[in-house]
Design a protein around this motif. Structure first.
Motif, PDB file in Angstrom:
ATOM      1  N   UNK A   1      17.302 -14.475  32.705  1.00  0.00           N
ATOM      2  CA  UNK A   1      16.134 -13.599  32.584  1.00  0.00           C
ATOM      3  C   UNK A   1      16.514 -12.131  32.376  1.00  0.00           C
ATOM      4  N   UNK A   2      17.793 -11.879  32.122  1.00  0.00           N
ATOM      5  CA  UNK A   2      18.277 -10.512  31.845  1.00  0.00           C
ATOM      6  C   UNK A   2      17.856  -9.520  32.928  1.00  0.00           C
ATOM      7  N   UNK A   3      18.040  -9.926  34.182  1.00  0.00           N
ATOM      8  CA  UNK A   3      17.711  -9.058  35.316  1.00  0.00           C
ATOM      9  C   UNK A   3      18.635  -7.844  35.306  1.00  0.00           C
ATOM     10  N   UNK A   4      18.080  -6.681  35.601  1.00  0.00           N
ATOM     11  CA  UNK A   4      18.854  -5.441  35.547  1.00  0.00           C
ATOM     12  C   UNK A   4      19.949  -5.390  36.604  1.00  0.00           C
ATOM     13  N   UNK A   5      19.612  -5.865  37.834  1.00  0.00           N
ATOM     14  CA  UNK A   5      20.589  -5.756  38.925  1.00  0.00           C
ATOM     15  C   UNK A   5      20.203  -6.704  40.049  1.00  0.00           C
ATOM     16  N   UNK A   6      21.229  -7.266  40.702  1.00  0.00           N
ATOM     17  CA  UNK A   6      21.036  -8.167  41.840  1.00  0.00           C
ATOM     18  C   UNK A   6      21.717  -7.585  43.065  1.00  0.00           C
ATOM     19  N   UNK A   7      21.011  -7.570  44.189  1.00  0.00           N
ATOM     20  CA  UNK A   7      21.590  -7.197  45.476  1.00  0.00           C
ATOM     21  C   UNK A   7      21.647  -8.445  46.344  1.00  0.00           C
ATOM     22  N   UNK A   8      22.836  -8.810  46.789  1.00  0.00           N
ATOM     23  CA  UNK A   8      23.008  -9.987  47.631  1.00  0.00           C
ATOM     24  C   UNK A   8      23.330  -9.563  49.063  1.00  0.00           C
ATOM     25  N   UNK A   9      22.607 -10.136  50.017  1.00  0.00           N
ATOM     26  CA  UNK A   9      22.844  -9.853  51.433  1.00  0.00           C
ATOM     27  C   UNK A   9      23.780 -10.917  51.986  1.00  0.00           C
ATOM     28  N   UNK A  10      25.003 -10.515  52.281  1.00  0.00           N
ATOM     29  CA  UNK A  10      25.995 -11.430  52.829  1.00  0.00           C
ATOM     30  C   UNK A  10      26.132 -11.185  54.333  1.00  0.00           C
ATOM     31  N   UNK A  11      27.332 -11.166  54.859  1.00  0.00           N
ATOM     32  CA  UNK A  11      27.575 -10.989  56.287  1.00  0.00           C
ATOM     33  C   UNK A  11      28.993 -10.469  56.495  1.00  0.00           C
TER      34      UNK A  11
ATOM     35  N   UNK B   1      21.625 -16.542  40.802  1.00  0.00           N
ATOM     36  CA  UNK B   1      22.491 -15.868  39.835  1.00  0.00           C
ATOM     37  C   UNK B   1      22.205 -16.365  38.421  1.00  0.00           C
ATOM     38  N   UNK B   2      22.088 -17.660  38.253  1.00  0.00           N
ATOM     39  CA  UNK B   2      21.834 -18.222  36.916  1.00  0.00           C
ATOM     40  C   UNK B   2      20.509 -17.739  36.348  1.00  0.00           C
ATOM     41  N   UNK B   3      19.493 -17.668  37.205  1.00  0.00           N
ATOM     42  CA  UNK B   3      18.184 -17.200  36.737  1.00  0.00           C
ATOM     43  C   UNK B   3      18.205 -15.707  36.441  1.00  0.00           C
ATOM     44  N   UNK B   4      18.992 -14.949  37.196  1.00  0.00           N
ATOM     45  CA  UNK B   4      19.148 -13.529  36.890  1.00  0.00           C
ATOM     46  C   UNK B   4      19.771 -13.363  35.502  1.00  0.00           C
TER      47      UNK B   4
END
Length: 335
Positions: free
Chosen positions: A115-125, A109-112
């Motif tokens: 680095x101004x990442x457009x979008x993050x998808x996290x795989x949870x459960x 998350x911090x690196x996103x």
């Protein structure tokens, strides 16, 4: 360019294949000792051009707690799929799970953000979804009680908190909460153990049940969410709710083995827990049966997939067809 963490796992390998087949440039991180050949093997289940597609992946040696290596992996990245995780239900692994799943996700998350990442998808459960109450289906809004959770679900839930923290700081995110994922190639871990169990034709099955989904549906949901305008939402990814007896019977029929016919009683489960504890103490192997594992079997969890169907118009594939496909691959590798 897209970055995939956990690229050598079941979800990551299938995600990489899907992205490559749709002409997406991908970079994937892997840890020292990871089996990259298995990723190519998974590709071969679906295409004759497995080697060609595999060769297009830009691999970076990095652990999700290795910030300098992650800095390299994040260069020129636009979108991130975070599928890396440690899976264990053994209480003695709690601090390892916390480091990998919580701190590792915080790093991503911090690196996103930096680095101004457009979008993050996290795989949870779905283990991070609140329990279903009084026969009603659990949905994304159910209250979650940590005191009832196993150590894996506990750390995945806390990892979700890191993702939500990122959303509050300006990062666009989506979270996917898959049920038990049915897919080929990882027979000795996760849901792959279900095929191994069915192959051994055990007489007994666990009580209760949960939600199940095919690996292809999980990947399609992830990609469609990332391509959509949907942000800062979580989604249950379950195509069918069923008992463990039902799923093991369907798997056994698919690989021409005897289906289980006797339900394990709770006194038997506690006896198995006793032996599992002492076996783990002697051998050092991970515990497979804990009090919380047994307690989770006292109620059949049922999950509502309505949100993903409504917001994406998503249609789930036939689970039996996936089971048959996986069973054919299993028999090829274990004739």
């Amino acid at each position: 360019m897209v970055l995939v963490t956990g690229g050598t796992g079941l979800v990551g390998a299938h995600l990489l294949l899907h992205l490559l087949q749709n002409n997406t440039k991908v970079r994937a991180i892997y840890r020292d000792g990871s089996n990259l050949n298995r990723v190519e093997k998974v590709f071969s289940y679906y295409t004759e051009n497995a080697s060609g597609l595999f060769g297009q992946i830009e691999w970076v040696l990095a652990d999700i707690n290795d910030i300098p290596a992650l800095d390299i992996a994040f260069k020129n990245i636009d979108y991130v799929y975070h599928a890396a995780a440690m899976i264990s239900f053994d209480p003695k692994d709690y601090y390892k799970l916390k480091k990998a799943n919580v701190q590792g996700t915080a790093n991503i998350v911090n690196l996103c953000l930096s680095n101004s990442i457009n979008k993050l998808c996290y795989v949870s459960t779905i283990g991070a979804i609140g329990k279903s109450l009084e026969g009603q289906k659990a949905n994304e809004k159910n209250d979650w009680a940590g005191q009832d959770a196993n150590v894996y679900a506990l750390t995945k839930y806390r990892a979700e908190m890191e993702v939500w923290r990122g959303s509050q700081e300006g990062l666009d995110v989506v979270i996917v909460n898959p049920g038990v994922i049915i897919g080929p190639g990882f027979w000795e871990q996760g849901s792959g153990n279900l095929f191994t169990t069915a192959y051994r034709a055990r007489d007994y099955y666990p009580p209760s049940g949960t939600g199940f989904i095919t690996i292809n549906d999980v990947v399609k949901i992830m990609v469609e969410l990332m391509q959509s305008k949907i942000i800062n939402q979580r989604f249950i990814a379950v195509s069918e709710n069923m008992t463990y007896k039902d799923i093991l019977t369907r798997l056994a029929n698919a690989i021409d083995k005897k289906a289980p016919s006797k339900m394990l009683r709770f006194w038997q489960l506690h006896l198995l827990r006793f032996f599992d504890f002492f076996s783990s103490s002697i051998t050092g192997n991970k515990r497979r049966i804990t009090k919380k594992t047994i307690n989770s079997l006292r109620n059949t969890e049922i999950y509502d997939n309505g949100k993903i169907m409504e917001m994406l118009g998503f249609e789930f594939e036939n689970l039996d067809e996936c089971i048959l496909f996986c069973s054919e691959r299993f028999r090829e590798e274990y004739p």
